[in-house]
Design a protein around this motif. Structure first.
Motif, PDB file in Angstrom:
ATOM      1  N   LYS A 317       0.809  -1.275   0.003  1.00 24.27           N
ATOM      2  CA  LYS A 317       0.258  -0.008  -0.120  1.00 24.27           C
ATOM      3  C   LYS A 317       0.888   1.279  -0.037  1.00 24.27           C
ATOM      4  CE  LYS A 317      -4.089  -1.844   0.095  1.00 24.27           C
ATOM      5  NZ  LYS A 317      -5.001  -1.725  -1.123  1.00 24.27           N
ATOM      6  N   ARG A 318       2.246   1.180  -0.140  1.00 20.08           N
ATOM      7  CA  ARG A 318       3.193   2.207  -0.266  1.00 20.08           C
ATOM      8  C   ARG A 318       3.139   3.089   1.153  1.00 20.08           C
ATOM      9  NH1 ARG A 318       1.712   5.654  -5.156  1.00 20.08           N
ATOM     10  NH2 ARG A 318       4.036   6.438  -4.871  1.00 20.08           N
ATOM     11  N   ARG A 319       2.686   2.375   2.001  1.00 27.22           N
ATOM     12  CA  ARG A 319       2.722   3.071   3.409  1.00 27.22           C
ATOM     13  C   ARG A 319       4.257   2.794   4.102  1.00 27.22           C
ATOM     14  NH1 ARG A 319      -2.468   1.066   6.289  1.00 27.22           N
ATOM     15  NH2 ARG A 319      -1.118   1.982   8.391  1.00 27.22           N
ATOM     16  N   TYR A 320       5.282   3.575   3.627  1.00 22.93           N
ATOM     17  CA  TYR A 320       6.563   3.317   3.719  1.00 22.93           C
ATOM     18  C   TYR A 320       7.054   3.945   5.004  1.00 22.93           C
ATOM     19  CZ  TYR A 320       6.595   2.490  -1.281  1.00 22.93           C
ATOM     20  OH  TYR A 320       6.179   1.929  -2.550  1.00 22.93           O
ATOM     21  N   LYS A 321       6.654   4.940   5.383  1.00 18.74           N
ATOM     22  CA  LYS A 321       6.688   5.659   6.802  1.00 18.74           C
ATOM     23  C   LYS A 321       6.416   4.685   8.018  1.00 18.74           C
ATOM     24  CE  LYS A 321       6.359  10.054   9.362  1.00 18.74           C
ATOM     25  NZ  LYS A 321       5.727   9.452  10.782  1.00 18.74           N
ATOM     26  N   ASP A 322       5.044   4.034   7.834  1.00 19.17           N
ATOM     27  CA  ASP A 322       4.588   3.150   8.533  1.00 19.17           C
ATOM     28  C   ASP A 322       5.402   1.852   8.703  1.00 19.17           C
ATOM     29  OD1 ASP A 322       2.603   4.574   9.637  1.00 19.17           O
ATOM     30  OD2 ASP A 322       1.142   3.634   8.107  1.00 19.17           O
ATOM     31  N   THR A 323       5.928   1.266   7.540  1.00 16.47           N
ATOM     32  CA  THR A 323       7.067   0.390   7.517  1.00 16.47           C
ATOM     33  C   THR A 323       8.222   0.604   8.138  1.00 16.47           C
ATOM     34  OG1 THR A 323       6.198  -0.278   5.167  1.00 16.47           O
ATOM     35  CG2 THR A 323       7.965  -1.470   5.956  1.00 16.47           C
ATOM     36  N   GLN A 324       8.640   1.588   8.054  1.00 16.78           N
ATOM     37  CA  GLN A 324       9.872   1.955   8.897  1.00 16.78           C
ATOM     38  C   GLN A 324       9.637   1.938  10.245  1.00 16.78           C
ATOM     39  OE1 GLN A 324      13.016   2.519   7.243  1.00 16.78           O
ATOM     40  NE2 GLN A 324      13.761   2.405   9.469  1.00 16.78           N
ATOM     41  N   THR A 325       8.583   2.351  10.836  1.00 14.53           N
ATOM     42  CA  THR A 325       8.261   2.498  12.191  1.00 14.53           C
ATOM     43  C   THR A 325       8.180   1.145  12.667  1.00 14.53           C
ATOM     44  OG1 THR A 325       7.045   4.647  12.096  1.00 14.53           O
ATOM     45  CG2 THR A 325       6.593   3.123  13.804  1.00 14.53           C
ATOM     46  N   LEU A 326       7.623   0.161  11.931  1.00 16.79           N
ATOM     47  CA  LEU A 326       7.544  -1.244  12.117  1.00 16.79           C
ATOM     48  C   LEU A 326       8.854  -1.994  12.253  1.00 16.79           C
ATOM     49  CD1 LEU A 326       5.695  -3.952  12.622  1.00 16.79           C
ATOM     50  CD2 LEU A 326       5.438  -4.246  10.133  1.00 16.79           C
ATOM     51  N   LEU A 327       9.428  -1.726  11.521  1.00 11.77           N
ATOM     52  CA  LEU A 327      11.014  -2.328  11.383  1.00 11.77           C
ATOM     53  C   LEU A 327      11.565  -1.936  12.576  1.00 11.77           C
ATOM     54  CD1 LEU A 327      12.091  -1.778   7.729  1.00 11.77           C
ATOM     55  CD2 LEU A 327      11.082  -3.782   8.653  1.00 11.77           C
ATOM     56  N   GLU A 328      11.675  -0.470  12.967  1.00 15.15           N
ATOM     57  CA  GLU A 328      12.388  -0.133  14.102  1.00 15.15           C
ATOM     58  C   GLU A 328      11.733  -0.899  15.434  1.00 15.15           C
ATOM     59  OE1 GLU A 328      11.776   3.848  13.937  1.00 15.15           O
ATOM     60  OE2 GLU A 328      13.423   4.121  12.424  1.00 15.15           O
ATOM     61  N   SER A 329      10.553  -1.111  15.437  1.00 12.80           N
ATOM     62  CA  SER A 329       9.462  -1.675  16.633  1.00 12.80           C
ATOM     63  C   SER A 329      10.398  -3.273  16.667  1.00 12.80           C
ATOM     64  CB  SER A 329       8.090  -1.576  16.542  1.00 12.80           C
ATOM     65  OG  SER A 329       7.877  -0.301  16.463  1.00 12.80           O
ATOM     66  N   ILE A 330      10.344  -3.726  15.581  1.00 13.31           N
ATOM     67  CA  ILE A 330      10.552  -5.303  15.734  1.00 13.31           C
ATOM     68  C   ILE A 330      12.015  -5.314  15.979  1.00 13.31           C
ATOM     69  CG2 ILE A 330      11.163  -7.242  14.181  1.00 13.31           C
ATOM     70  CD1 ILE A 330       8.788  -6.350  12.359  1.00 13.31           C
ATOM     71  N   ALA A 331      13.003  -4.490  15.579  1.00 10.70           N
ATOM     72  CA  ALA A 331      14.189  -4.574  15.926  1.00 10.70           C
ATOM     73  C   ALA A 331      14.524  -4.381  17.428  1.00 10.70           C
ATOM     74  CB  ALA A 331      15.113  -3.760  15.210  1.00 10.70           C
ATOM     75  N   HIS A 332      13.783  -3.466  17.923  1.00 10.05           N
ATOM     76  CA  HIS A 332      13.960  -3.068  19.453  1.00 10.05           C
ATOM     77  C   HIS A 332      13.403  -4.162  20.284  1.00 10.05           C
ATOM     78  CE1 HIS A 332      13.755  -0.637  23.129  1.00 10.05           C
ATOM     79  NE2 HIS A 332      12.717  -1.183  23.180  1.00 10.05           N
ATOM     80  N   PHE A 333      12.438  -4.812  20.084  1.00  8.45           N
ATOM     81  CA  PHE A 333      11.882  -6.009  20.816  1.00  8.45           C
ATOM     82  C   PHE A 333      12.791  -6.977  20.639  1.00  8.45           C
ATOM     83  CE2 PHE A 333       8.571  -8.944  22.216  1.00  8.45           C
ATOM     84  CZ  PHE A 333       7.680  -8.168  23.014  1.00  8.45           C
ATOM     85  N   ASN A 334      13.142  -7.296  19.484  1.00  9.83           N
ATOM     86  CA  ASN A 334      14.305  -8.526  19.357  1.00  9.83           C
ATOM     87  C   ASN A 334      15.544  -8.291  20.100  1.00  9.83           C
ATOM     88  OD1 ASN A 334      11.942  -9.885  18.346  1.00  9.83           O
ATOM     89  ND2 ASN A 334      12.681  -9.518  16.310  1.00  9.83           N
ATOM     90  N   GLY A 335      15.777  -6.834  20.461  1.00  9.89           N
ATOM     91  CA  GLY A 335      17.149  -6.522  20.879  1.00  9.89           C
ATOM     92  C   GLY A 335      18.318  -6.582  19.794  1.00  9.89           C
ATOM     93  N   LEU A 336      17.912  -5.990  18.703  1.00  7.09           N
ATOM     94  CA  LEU A 336      18.907  -5.885  17.429  1.00  7.09           C
ATOM     95  C   LEU A 336      18.809  -4.399  17.174  1.00  7.09           C
ATOM     96  CD1 LEU A 336      17.333  -8.960  15.233  1.00  7.09           C
ATOM     97  CD2 LEU A 336      19.391  -8.726  16.934  1.00  7.09           C
ATOM     98  N   GLU A 337      19.837  -4.071  16.407  1.00  6.61           N
ATOM     99  CA  GLU A 337      19.875  -2.641  15.783  1.00  6.61           C
ATOM    100  C   GLU A 337      19.266  -2.786  14.643  1.00  6.61           C
ATOM    101  OE1 GLU A 337      23.427   0.579  14.682  1.00  6.61           O
ATOM    102  OE2 GLU A 337      23.839  -1.378  15.682  1.00  6.61           O
ATOM    103  N   CYS A 338      18.300  -1.884  14.403  1.00  9.48           N
ATOM    104  CA  CYS A 338      17.785  -1.802  12.840  1.00  9.48           C
ATOM    105  C   CYS A 338      18.622  -0.848  12.052  1.00  9.48           C
ATOM    106  CB  CYS A 338      16.165  -0.830  13.283  1.00  9.48           C
ATOM    107  SG  CYS A 338      15.366  -0.969  11.659  1.00  9.48           S
ATOM    108  N   ARG A 339      19.218  -1.644  11.118  1.00 12.18           N
ATOM    109  CA  ARG A 339      19.931  -0.911  10.212  1.00 12.18           C
ATOM    110  C   ARG A 339      19.242  -1.123   8.644  1.00 12.18           C
ATOM    111  NH1 ARG A 339      25.342  -4.167  11.104  1.00 12.18           N
ATOM    112  NH2 ARG A 339      23.818  -5.872  11.385  1.00 12.18           N
ATOM    113  N   LEU A 340      18.074  -1.493   8.721  1.00  3.86           N
ATOM    114  CA  LEU A 340      17.350  -1.786   7.495  1.00  3.86           C
ATOM    115  C   LEU A 340      16.336  -0.597   7.391  1.00  3.86           C
ATOM    116  CD1 LEU A 340      16.795  -3.897   5.237  1.00  3.86           C
ATOM    117  CD2 LEU A 340      15.005  -4.953   6.584  1.00  3.86           C
TER     118      LEU A 340
END
Length: 591
Positions: A317-340
């Motif tokens: 759906k081209r919601r790239y801003k929401d996608t970036q927020t989700l990537l950061e949330s997944i990385a934080h919860f998994n104890g990883l650094e979000c470089r993607l």
């Protein structure tokens, strides 16, 4: 011999392009942030927990519409009862052993009247000379006029006993389950399409609240017609959740664990069946039973509103801003650094546009050229049309075969609650073996042989001598086991065969065909009156033919989920390594 420069460039360019397209996909999220780490595990087990409710509501009617033994009621107090050579002083004592289709119950009242009672009529003996079971004199026969006495040994209170859905009203009780299945059919199609348009999470939340609200409302139905309408709406909600949850867990787990996560949603459904059996055994009043079943998974409502949308849907759906927020949330919860970055999941030509949208504050920028997709897009080409027809056929035979085998199992006798519990428990090993096979030999190589095995088992049942019951039962269980494997994997296989933009629509339409199979199954079983093995013959022939057709489907094991129709159509037609090696040798020869 070496490649010429132009040939080498063409060869290298072709490989680089294919590699680049493979990596620039949403599947890269799982390679970077984990295929099944803490974030995905929490979402998965929460979503699957609610799937238990689907199994509960699908099978709840087994005891809701249970019809106990019953006979007509008569005026006056009964003092003696005869049933062949059995005697008693009340109908409650003799009803547990009374069987439909046998002789009547003969009762004597305190006023001296003698009545012959059957299920739907009663007869008053005229001038009897003694009290015996046999009587050759005249009788006055009349209908029950809504006055019945029920056996409360197994079922204390059901909708049948509350609303007297027996005799001329018996068809109303039998209509409950087909009506529910019709609601399942409608819900699968409606919610599958809607989830592709507005998102998976909104549908999961809506259907979860509906399952709870409508489930409790059913318990307070004032009459039969309100009961049927509420159950129809409940079926739509349950079907909608079950369709969308498969897509949701598929789009939130990596391909390394996707087989197990999707198959074990079926295990949750089977657990729901076992919950129904256990609750039915402990609670014999239908409305209390319905309330308890409805609140079993209510804790899910406390946190389902925190569910995030899937990365596949957000990117589609081209919601790239929401996608970036989700990537950061997944990385934080998994104890990883979000470089993607979200734009890294796009094709090179789309990456600049994605970066611009990522910087904008708007939640979603609709594309002017975005096309509204419908079920016709499942038939957008000859190749996709053939794939869709085959997939629908697998859904249909999976459901048809499952219910034909299941309905045949009721002849086992014994405790009905225990039988239903075992019917749910026996599915668990089939899903386990199905998972192992799918991950090792592939989806197609598991689905097709399972259908072929079910077909062969049905054929062998026909030729087994009638006196070898053990072998017939073993073959029947083999057929059910094989059908369960094919039925279990088709959800995941469908998700992998279709792109993000029509994935839930594909699963929803497949589930619709599944419901058609479940509606046809009882009629197929009735054909046993024509020839005892005709139901098995029909299932066997269809399973074998569809198993052969399944061999024509593309293999999806280890491949990333597709996003566009073009990518999905190309499945199974990409240049193979063997072809690439032959191409290189040809270039070497030319050089």
């Amino acid at each position: 011999m070496v490649l010429t420069a132009p040939a080498a460039r063409r060869r290298t360019g072709s490989l680089d392009a294919r590699t680049h397209r493979h990596k620039m996909t949403v599947e890269r999220v799982f390679d970077e942030l984990g295929h099944f780490k803490r974030f995905q595990a929490c979402l998965y087990f929460a979503a699957v927990f609610q799937a238990v409710a689907c199994g509960i509501h699908y099978l709840a009617s087994v005891f809701l519409v249970d019809t106990p033994h019953f006979v007509c009621s008569v005026p006056g107090n009964i003092t003696d009862v005869l049933y062949y050579n059995l005697t008693a002083h009340s109908l409650e004592d003799i009803l547990p052993v009374f069987k439909s289709g046998t002789g009547p119950l003969v009762v004597k009242t305190a006023e001296g009247e003698q009545w012959e009672l059957s299920r739907c009529r009663c007869a008053l003996r005229i001038n009897p000379k003694g009290f015996s079971y046999e009587f050759d004199g005249n009788k006055t026969v009349k209908t029950c006029d809504g006055n019945f006495v029920y056996d409360h040994t197994e079922v204390y209170q059901s909708i049948v006993t509350d609303w007297d859905l027996v005799c001329e009203k018996e068809w109303l009780a039998k209509l409950c389950q087909p009506t529910f299945m019709l609601g399942v059919l409608v819900g699968a199609l409606v919610f599958g399409d809607t989830a592709d348009r507005i998102g998976r999470v909104k549908i999961l939340m809506f259907t979860s609240f509906c399952q709870f609200g409508l489930g409790v409302a059913v318990a307070f139905s004032g009459n039969y017609y309100v009961f049927v309408v509420l159950r129809f709406l409940l079926a739509m909600a349950s079907s909608g959740y079950l369709v969308v949850v498969f897509v949701y867990v598929t789009e939130f787990t990596g391909n390394k664990v996707r087989t197990w996560t999707s198959m074990h949603v079926h295990a949750a459904f089977a657990v729901g069946i076992m919950v129904v059996a256990l609750t039915g055994y402990l609670v014999r009043v239908w409305w209390i039973y319905q309330i308890i079943l409805s609140i079993c998974t209510s804790p899910f409502l406390l946190f389902c509103w925190k569910f995030p949308e899937t990365p596949f849907f957000l990117m589609a759906k081209r919601r790239y801003k929401d996608t970036q927020t989700l990537l950061e949330s997944i990385a934080h919860f998994n104890g990883l650094e979000c470089r993607l970055k979200a734009e890294e999941l796009l094709e090179p030509e789309e990456r600049e546009n994605g970066r611009v949208l990522l910087e904008q504050e708007s939640e979603e920028l609709p594309s002017q050229s975005e096309k509204k997709l419908s079920i016709l897009d499942l038939f957008c080409s000859v190749r996709m049309a053939g794939r869709t027809c085959t997939v629908w056929a697998i859904w249909f035979i999976g459901s048809l075969g499952y219910y034909v085998f299941s309905l045949g199992a009721v002849n086992l006798g014994g405790n009905q609650y225990f039988n239903l519990f075992i019917a749910g428990a026996v599915e668990l090993p089939s899903y386990l073996i199905g998972c192992l096979a799918m991950d090792r030999i592939g989806r197609k190589k598991t689905c097709a042989p399972a259908l072929l095995l079910a077909g062969v088992a049905c054929m062998l049942i026909i030729v087994v001598p009638a006196d070898i019951e053990v072998l017939a039962i073993a073959l029947s269980m083999t057929g059910k086991f094989a059908i369960a494997i094919a039925f279990g994997l088709i959800y995941l296989y469908t998700c992998e065969l279709y792109p993000t933009i029509i994935r839930t629509l594909a699963v929803g339409s497949g589930s619709m065909m599944c419901r058609v199979g479940s509606v046809v199954a009882p009629f197929c079983v009735y054909l046993a009156d024509v020839w005892v093995y005709l139901p098995q013959l029909i299932v066997g022939i269809l399973a074998f033919i569809i198993g052969v057709l399944a061999l024509l489907l593309p293999e999806t094991l280890g491949r990333p989920l597709t996003t566009t129709l073009e990518e999905a159509e190309a499945l199974g037609h990409e240049p193979s390594k063997k072809k690439d090696g032959l191409e290189m040798k040809q270039h070497e020869v030319k050089a």
